[in-house]
Design a protein around this motif. Structure first.
Motif, PDB file in Angstrom:
ATOM      1  N   ASP A  51       2.940  22.477 -55.628  1.00 32.52           N
ATOM      2  CA  ASP A  51       3.088  23.430 -54.564  1.00 32.52           C
ATOM      3  C   ASP A  51       1.752  23.481 -53.692  1.00 32.52           C
ATOM      4  N   ASN A 110       5.896  22.301 -47.651  1.00 32.90           N
ATOM      5  CA  ASN A 110       6.839  23.671 -47.653  1.00 32.90           C
ATOM      6  C   ASN A 110       6.103  24.632 -46.996  1.00 32.90           C
ATOM      7  N   PRO A 168       6.363  29.067 -46.760  1.00 31.78           N
ATOM      8  CA  PRO A 168       6.614  30.155 -47.328  1.00 31.78           C
ATOM      9  C   PRO A 168       8.001  30.883 -46.682  1.00 31.78           C
ATOM     10  N   ALA A 169       8.331  32.074 -47.316  1.00 32.74           N
ATOM     11  CA  ALA A 169       9.695  32.608 -46.904  1.00 32.74           C
ATOM     12  C   ALA A 169       9.347  32.934 -45.436  1.00 32.74           C
ATOM     13  N   LYS A 207       9.897  30.201 -42.785  1.00 28.44           N
ATOM     14  CA  LYS A 207      10.741  29.183 -42.813  1.00 28.44           C
ATOM     15  C   LYS A 207      11.689  29.339 -41.571  1.00 28.44           C
ATOM     16  N   GLU A 211       6.582  30.475 -54.789  1.00 28.90           N
ATOM     17  CA  GLU A 211       7.657  31.140 -54.507  1.00 28.90           C
ATOM     18  C   GLU A 211       8.784  30.175 -54.980  1.00 28.90           C
ATOM     19  N   PRO A 212      10.316  30.764 -55.200  1.00 32.44           N
ATOM     20  CA  PRO A 212      11.103  29.828 -55.579  1.00 32.44           C
ATOM     21  C   PRO A 212      11.450  28.755 -54.645  1.00 32.44           C
ATOM     22  N   VAL A 213      11.864  27.442 -54.985  1.00 29.58           N
ATOM     23  CA  VAL A 213      12.204  26.351 -54.283  1.00 29.58           C
ATOM     24  C   VAL A 213      13.566  25.936 -54.448  1.00 29.58           C
ATOM     25  N   MET A 252      14.810  26.098 -49.014  1.00 32.02           N
ATOM     26  CA  MET A 252      15.107  27.585 -48.933  1.00 32.02           C
ATOM     27  C   MET A 252      14.453  28.029 -50.246  1.00 32.02           C
ATOM     28  N   ASN A 253      14.697  29.384 -50.310  1.00 34.39           N
ATOM     29  CA  ASN A 253      14.305  30.169 -51.525  1.00 34.39           C
ATOM     30  C   ASN A 253      15.466  30.487 -52.408  1.00 34.39           C
ATOM     31  N   SER A 254      16.785  30.444 -51.854  1.00 39.17           N
ATOM     32  CA  SER A 254      17.745  30.733 -52.755  1.00 39.17           C
ATOM     33  C   SER A 254      18.872  29.904 -52.258  1.00 39.17           C
ATOM     34  N   GLU A 271      20.541  30.890 -49.263  1.00 37.02           N
ATOM     35  CA  GLU A 271      19.815  30.665 -47.748  1.00 37.02           C
ATOM     36  C   GLU A 271      20.392  29.086 -47.563  1.00 37.02           C
TER      37      GLU A 271
END
Length: 285
Positions: free
Chosen positions: A36, A122, A124-125, A128, A255-257, A265-267, A270
């Motif tokens: 990360d 990456n 952050p949310a 993005k 954050e989730p990847v 994305m994060n989910s 998305e």
């Protein structure tokens, strides 16, 4: 100063991407081989045209940045915004995909050596879905620090050099724009020596050896190996003559990847939205 040491090695794996370009992938070989905020590091290196001539025809990205750095050969970038860049030896292309970019990266040679790297950083949310940004950075704009037995090509980021001098953000890559505050340097050794560099203590860091070999905290890494580093505010690279390495560091996002090919994305929701947007022609709106 607290010196960083090697916590893990990642041996680059042979793979193919784009329309069949031969690559060595270290960071990002598997989802567990990331650090990360860095998602992937590819090295392309061949003097066989069949390994690179098909290139990377038009394809989409969303949610991260790509940084292409050339050592040899020529590559052309074109994107949906009308940007066009021809990358030669020492040039850098820094592209923030943000909400969406559709671009191509195609070799501008039919023979000879093509060598370089592409790093994925990456976002952050809350960044993005920002507007896309393209930066074409000519090699003449990249500072080179030369010391006894080494040279350091400073692409971006905050580094403390031997003797206490400091390098800040350069080349239009304004680290304060981005919460990851990336550091990127290419270090080449012409004679055996130990080089101590200061890094932001809160950053995650890795070293990718691309030529020869070097030691970090008594651990030797050879060409084609990425070394993930422990926390600390400095690193000592003990290089042999002819060795070369990339030093990268960045502030972790935490954050989730969720990645599906060219979308990060994060989910899952998305990712599904990105796929719909690409299918519907609204990815880059």
């Amino acid at each position: 100063m607290t010196q960083r040491t090697v916590t893990r090695r990642i041996t680059a794996r042979d793979t193919r991407d784009g329309a069949g370009v031969s690559l060595k992938r270290s960071l990002g070989s598997t989802p567990g081989d990331r650090i990360d905020p860095f998602l992937m590091l590819d090295e392309f290196y061949s003097d066989r045209a069949e390994d690179y001539i098909a290139g990377f025809p038009a394809h989409p990205h969303r949610g991260f940045e790509t940084v292409t750095y050339m050592l040899a050969g020529n590559m052309q970038h074109r994107d949906h915004m009308g940007n066009e860049g021809n990358l030669g030896p020492g040039d850098v292309q820094w592209m923030t995909a943000g909400r969406g970019v559709i671009h191509s990266e195609m070799p501008q040679q039919r023979e000879g050596l093509l060598r370089g790297f592409q790093l994925w950083v990456n976002l952050p949310a809350d960044e993005k879905m920002r507007s896309a940004v393209y930066q074409d950075i000519n090699s003449a704009r990249i500072p080179v620090y030369r010391g006894e037995g080494f040279s350091l090509h400073h692409i971006a980021g905050e580094l403390a050099l031997p003797g206490g001098s400091s390098l800040g953000y350069v080349n239009g890559v304004d680290g304060q724009q981005y919460s990851t505050q990336p550091v990127y340097a290419d270090i080449r050794f012409t004679s055996a020596r130990a080089l101590k560099l200061g890094l932001p203590a809160g950053h995650n860091a890795a070293v990718y050896c691309y030529d020869g070999s070097l030691e970090i905290g008594g651990e030797r890494i050879c060409a084609g190996t990425a070394a993930l580093l422990s926390p600390g505010d400095s690193v000592i690279l003990d290089g042999e003559p002819g060795s070369g390495a990339l030093l990268i560091a960045g502030k972790p996002i935490g954050e989730p990847v969720v990645q599906y090919g060219p979308f990060v994305m994060n989910s899952n929701a998305e990712i599904e939205q990105a796929l719909r947007d690409y299918r519907d022609g609204t990815l880059t709106d």
